[in-house]
Design a protein around this motif. Structure first.
Motif, PDB file in Angstrom:
ATOM      1  N   ALA A  54       0.665  -1.167  -0.099  1.00 25.77           N
ATOM      2  CA  ALA A  54       0.072  -0.080   0.074  1.00 25.77           C
ATOM      3  C   ALA A  54       0.823   1.321   0.308  1.00 25.77           C
ATOM      4  O   ALA A  54       2.057   1.173   0.340  1.00 25.77           O
ATOM      5  N   GLY A  91      -6.944   5.190   1.247  1.00 25.98           N
ATOM      6  CA  GLY A  91      -5.628   4.227   0.797  1.00 25.98           C
ATOM      7  C   GLY A  91      -5.884   3.282  -0.393  1.00 25.98           C
ATOM      8  O   GLY A  91      -7.095   3.191  -0.523  1.00 25.98           O
ATOM      9  N   VAL A  93      -4.458  -0.504  -1.913  1.00 23.45           N
ATOM     10  CA  VAL A  93      -3.888  -1.918  -1.726  1.00 23.45           C
ATOM     11  C   VAL A  93      -3.596  -2.197  -3.098  1.00 23.45           C
ATOM     12  O   VAL A  93      -4.534  -2.590  -3.851  1.00 23.45           O
ATOM     13  N   HIS A 157      -7.542  -1.658  -7.693  1.00 25.86           N
ATOM     14  CA  HIS A 157      -6.924  -1.719  -6.406  1.00 25.86           C
ATOM     15  C   HIS A 157      -8.052  -2.025  -5.218  1.00 25.86           C
ATOM     16  O   HIS A 157      -9.225  -1.720  -5.555  1.00 25.86           O
TER      17      HIS A 157
END
Ligand SMILES: [Cu+2]
Lengths: 194, 198
Positions: A54, A91, A93, A157
């Motif tokens: 990440a 965020g 990953v 993602h």
């Protein structure tokens, strides 16, 4: 004059070049052995996830007040949606997913302690415009080694929404991935710069 | 017979020497841009937006090369990629970075408060400034530079996402618009272009 110089340069260089080529070949040959490091499962498993990582992200503090009144128009989005999107920061990953089973599989959901919610997203660039969308029905993971699915910047993602902790380079955290066939697989995600 | 031959060889050697001396220098002082150069005529219209430190006018940055990005803090992919690239560009520019100002203009004024933008920008580089304003003002500014943005439906949790252009807009130290930098450019390519404007 410069040409002669250039030629003699090349002549004295070629042994180095040869060594470099040999080294590269050797490197490529042993690359296969130590490729998977952050695997969430062993080699025989149907689904093998490698290189889960990440981007670093900070925790955004919205208590640093915000009077939305004058900027909130355009109805549509109700306040519950707004509130959820606003907590912390978001965020992403990324990872590589391989399906060794005979049948196709599908990544349908994910969960982690570090974020309030998780969605599966894809990013498209259309004439310089970035479009991020939820992937309807999850991410398809076709069977077969050649069909490896790569989640990477600028594409697919696992989107972390509303982080409840900062993600700092070197941190690790777990993400549970739910597959339609293979069930739940927990992978360790490393925080690092791309 | 001999004379012209000698002369020919001498001339060829001379040409080769001159070429060897001049060509690399031409390549080194490359005045061309990796981005798309635009007609510097007609400076962009003045605008006023809000930062965490108060009102900001575009003209406040006269004297600096201004790099403008249109993005939002909830964006997890292209925005952090672009901003961390720009922070590396500043590192690469060394002392020249003092004359480069990176601005992110929000395309999500509903969720991006000035404080939120400030925290977000500082996480990439202390010098970066985040700006927001009314939806109408932001749309006007974006349109002026040919930047597109529009809300799109997100998931249950993300609520909505914002489609937006990823191109950087660059103004020179006189405040004239000079370049568009596409997303794909590398740190080296962007550094080269900004160096050319300094
Ligand atoms: Cu996303």
């Amino acid at each position: 004059m410069s040409r002669i110089f250039g030629r003699s340069n090349l002549r004295s260089c070629w042994p180095i070049l040869l060594v470099a080529v040999v080294a590269l070949v050797m490197l490529a040959a042993c690359g296969d052995d130590d490729g998977d490091d952050s695997s969430g499962s062993d080699g025989d498993a149907a689904i093998v996830v490698t290189d889960a990582w990440a981007r670093p992200a900070i925790l955004l503090d919205d208590d640093a007040e915000m009077e939305g009144e004058e900027t909130a128009e355009e109805g549509e989005m109700d306040h519950d949606d707004m509130e959820m999107g606003m907590g912390g920061a978001n965020g992403a990953v990324y990872m590589t997913i391989e399906n060794n089973a005979d049948d196709d599989d599908r990544l349908v959901a994910a969960e982690t302690e570090v974020a309030g919610a998780v969605e599966l997203h894809n990013v498209n660039m259309v004439e310089g415009v970035m479009q991020m969308r939820e992937v309807e029905g999850g991410i398809e993971i076709p069977a077969g080694e050649s069909a490896t699915v790569v989640l990477e910047p600028g594409g697919l993602h696992v989107m972390l929404i509303g982080l409840n902790q900062a993600l700092e380079v070197g941190d690790t955290f777990d993400v549970e991935l739910d597959f339609e066939q293979a069930g739940t697989i927990t992978v360790e995600v490393e925080v690092r710069e791309p | 017979m001999k004379r012209p031959l000698m002369f020919g060889i001498a001339a060829a050697i001379l040409v080769a020497i001159v070429a060897a001396a001049v060509v690399p220098r031409l390549l080194a002082s490359d005045e061309s841009f990796n981005g798309t150069a635009v007609d510097p005529d007609g400076p962009p219209e003045e605008f006023t937006l809000v930062s965490a430190a108060g009102d900001v006018n575009l003209s406040d940055y006269r004297g600096s090369v201004v790099v403008m990005y249109f993005g939002y803090t909830n964006c997890p992919d292209f925005c952090p990629a672009t901003l961390s690239k720009l922070s590396k560009v500043r590192e690469q520019l060394g002392d020249d970075a003092d004359d480069v100002q990176v601005l992110m203009i929000s395309v999500d004024p509903e969720r991006d408060s000035p404080e939120r933008l400030a925290q977000y920008m500082a996480s990439f580089d202390e010098s970066f400034v985040g700006l927001t304003g009314s939806d109408e003002t932001l749309r006007g500014i974006a349109a002026q530079f040919g930047i597109f943005f529009q809300k799109a439906e997100g998931g249950d949790a993300s609520g909505y996402t914002v489609d937006h252009s990823t191109t950087l807009v660059v103004l020179d130290q006189q405040g004239r618009q000079r370049l568009f930098l596409p997303y794909e450019l590398t740190v080296d390519q962007v550094s080269h272009d900004l160096e050319n404007l300094l």
